[in-house]
Design a protein around this motif. Structure first.
Motif, mmCIF file in Angstrom:
data_model
loop_
_atom_site.group_PDB
_atom_site.id
_atom_site.type_symbol
_atom_site.label_atom_id
_atom_site.label_comp_id
_atom_site.label_asym_id
_atom_site.label_seq_id
_atom_site.Cartn_x
_atom_site.Cartn_y
_atom_site.Cartn_z
ATOM 1 N N ILE A 60 3.289 -5.315 -5.433
ATOM 2 C CA ILE A 60 2.366 -3.987 -5.152
ATOM 3 C C ILE A 60 1.600 -4.221 -3.781
ATOM 4 O O ILE A 60 1.062 -5.026 -3.536
ATOM 5 C CB ILE A 60 1.573 -3.559 -6.295
ATOM 6 N N LEU A 61 1.882 -2.966 -2.864
ATOM 7 C CA LEU A 61 1.051 -2.778 -1.753
ATOM 8 C C LEU A 61 0.181 -1.728 -1.720
ATOM 9 O O LEU A 61 1.115 -0.661 -2.199
ATOM 10 C CB LEU A 61 1.918 -2.906 -0.576
ATOM 11 N N GLN A 62 -1.150 -1.573 -1.527
ATOM 12 C CA GLN A 62 -1.782 -0.444 -1.283
ATOM 13 C C GLN A 62 -2.465 -0.382 0.138
ATOM 14 O O GLN A 62 -2.884 -1.297 0.640
ATOM 15 C CB GLN A 62 -2.815 -0.141 -2.381
ATOM 16 N N SER A 63 -2.658 1.205 0.500
ATOM 17 C CA SER A 63 -3.349 1.208 1.701
ATOM 18 C C SER A 63 -3.759 2.607 1.711
ATOM 19 O O SER A 63 -3.002 3.506 1.374
ATOM 20 C CB SER A 63 -2.378 0.971 2.987
ATOM 21 N N GLU A 64 -4.903 2.959 2.317
ATOM 22 C CA GLU A 64 -5.306 4.330 2.649
ATOM 23 C C GLU A 64 -4.614 4.997 3.764
ATOM 24 O O GLU A 64 -4.483 6.129 3.477
ATOM 25 C CB GLU A 64 -6.809 4.477 2.895
ATOM 26 N N ASN A 65 -4.196 4.199 4.385
ATOM 27 C CA ASN A 65 -3.295 4.745 5.540
ATOM 28 C C ASN A 65 -2.012 3.682 5.849
ATOM 29 O O ASN A 65 -1.946 2.664 6.659
ATOM 30 C CB ASN A 65 -3.896 4.977 6.806
ATOM 31 N N VAL A 66 -0.976 4.106 5.242
ATOM 32 C CA VAL A 66 0.407 3.461 5.509
ATOM 33 C C VAL A 66 0.821 3.306 6.971
ATOM 34 O O VAL A 66 1.723 2.279 7.187
ATOM 35 C CB VAL A 66 1.423 3.610 4.374
ATOM 36 N N ASN A 67 0.085 4.187 7.791
ATOM 37 C CA ASN A 67 0.789 4.042 8.919
ATOM 38 C C ASN A 67 -0.075 3.091 10.137
ATOM 39 O O ASN A 67 0.311 2.990 11.302
ATOM 40 C CB ASN A 67 0.614 5.559 9.670
ATOM 41 N N LYS A 68 -0.998 2.341 9.655
ATOM 42 C CA LYS A 68 -1.795 1.417 10.573
ATOM 43 C C LYS A 68 -0.805 0.143 10.772
ATOM 44 O O LYS A 68 0.023 -0.064 10.109
ATOM 45 C CB LYS A 68 -2.910 0.904 9.565
ATOM 46 N N SER A 93 4.653 8.331 9.606
ATOM 47 C CA SER A 93 4.643 8.319 10.865
ATOM 48 C C SER A 93 6.004 8.146 11.395
ATOM 49 O O SER A 93 6.955 7.510 10.516
ATOM 50 C CB SER A 93 3.594 7.143 11.622
ATOM 51 N N PRO A 94 6.564 8.477 12.648
ATOM 52 C CA PRO A 94 7.810 8.499 13.183
ATOM 53 C C PRO A 94 8.112 6.687 13.350
ATOM 54 O O PRO A 94 9.484 6.442 13.024
ATOM 55 C CB PRO A 94 7.627 8.768 14.694
#
Length: 245
Positions: A60-68, A93-94
């Motif tokens: 499991i991976l979690q992030s408030e912003n997966v585009n970082k 994100s692209p």
């Protein structure tokens, strides 16, 4: 095939389980929204997808912003064939969209381009639709505007609520998603551009939507009550008291 699965609510659970149980698929990681505190005691609650991922011993991976950048590095290291997105809740994100070899594939609970957005099941019932469905598509930068791969129609019965229709679409959608991945991998899948001129939208709803307007027709009120059941729920006022319907 190696897959990263992105999802958060209950709607995504049948798809996660369907893919995890297929011998041709290896889920390398499950990405879901961060844990949230809720209720009087502000207890930490896991998403429905995290609960199922834990039960099935999936990473499991979690992030408030997966585009970082740091998070993107983790995803690139996995080098997936697909990133599968089912009701995840963040815009990609692209740079993220370009990571998987075969693209990012999304399952959406409407017959696109109808009902782009976050509440397609509620909106279909409130609008009195007799048919809705699921769409699988290649993800693009916009919201639900990518090229269509497959669609399946699902009938809406006269007394279906959001809860009932949600479960129908989630189960049927998991089958469509599995077929989609296999056909994309083997080059059999179509790619159909959406007609933006026919697009309609199902924006995020709030509790105020459930208030009944008694000037509406009986059928419209019936559809509203079904279309907000179980959440946010229909209500009205009598002698200053709020009544749930």
């Amino acid at each position: 095939m190696k897959i990263i699965f992105m999802g958060t609510p209950e709607f995504a659970v049948p798809s996660l389980l369907k893919l995890n149980n297929d011998p041709e698929i290896e889920i390398e990681a499950v990405i879901t929204q961060p844990d949230r505190k809720s209720g009087r005691g502000q207890k930490v609650h896991y998403s429905d997808i995290k609960e199922k991922a834990l039960e099935n011993d999936l990473e499991i991976l979690q992030s408030e912003n997966v585009n970082k950048k740091e998070f993107l590095k983790k995803l690139k290291k996995i080098d997936p064939d697909f990133i599968v997105v089912v009701a995840f809740g963040q815009k990609l994100s692209p740079e993220l969209l370009d990571i998987p070899e075969y693209g990012c594939i999304n399952l959406h609970a409407s017959l696109l381009p109808e009902y782009r957005g976050s509440s397609p099941i509620h909106k279909a019932i409130i609008d009195g639709k007799e048919v809705t469905g699921n769409t699988t598509m290649y993800m693009a930068e916009g919201w639900d505007d990518g090229d269509i791969i497959y669609q399946q129609k699902v009938e809406i019965e006269e007394n279906d609520t959001v809860g009932i229709l949600h479960d129908k679409l989630a189960e049927r959608g998991s089958e469509l998603l599995l077929k989609t991945l296999k056909d994309v991998k083997t080059g059999k899948a179509p790619r159909i551009e959406q007609d933006d001129s026919k697009a309609t939208f199902a924006y995020k709803i709030d509790k105020s939507l459930g208030e009944i307007d008694w000037e509406q027709s009986a059928n419209a009120i019936h559809n509203l009550i079904r279309g907000v059941n179980p959440w946010p729920g229909a209500f009205t006022y009598l002698n200053g008291e709020r009544l749930k319907i």
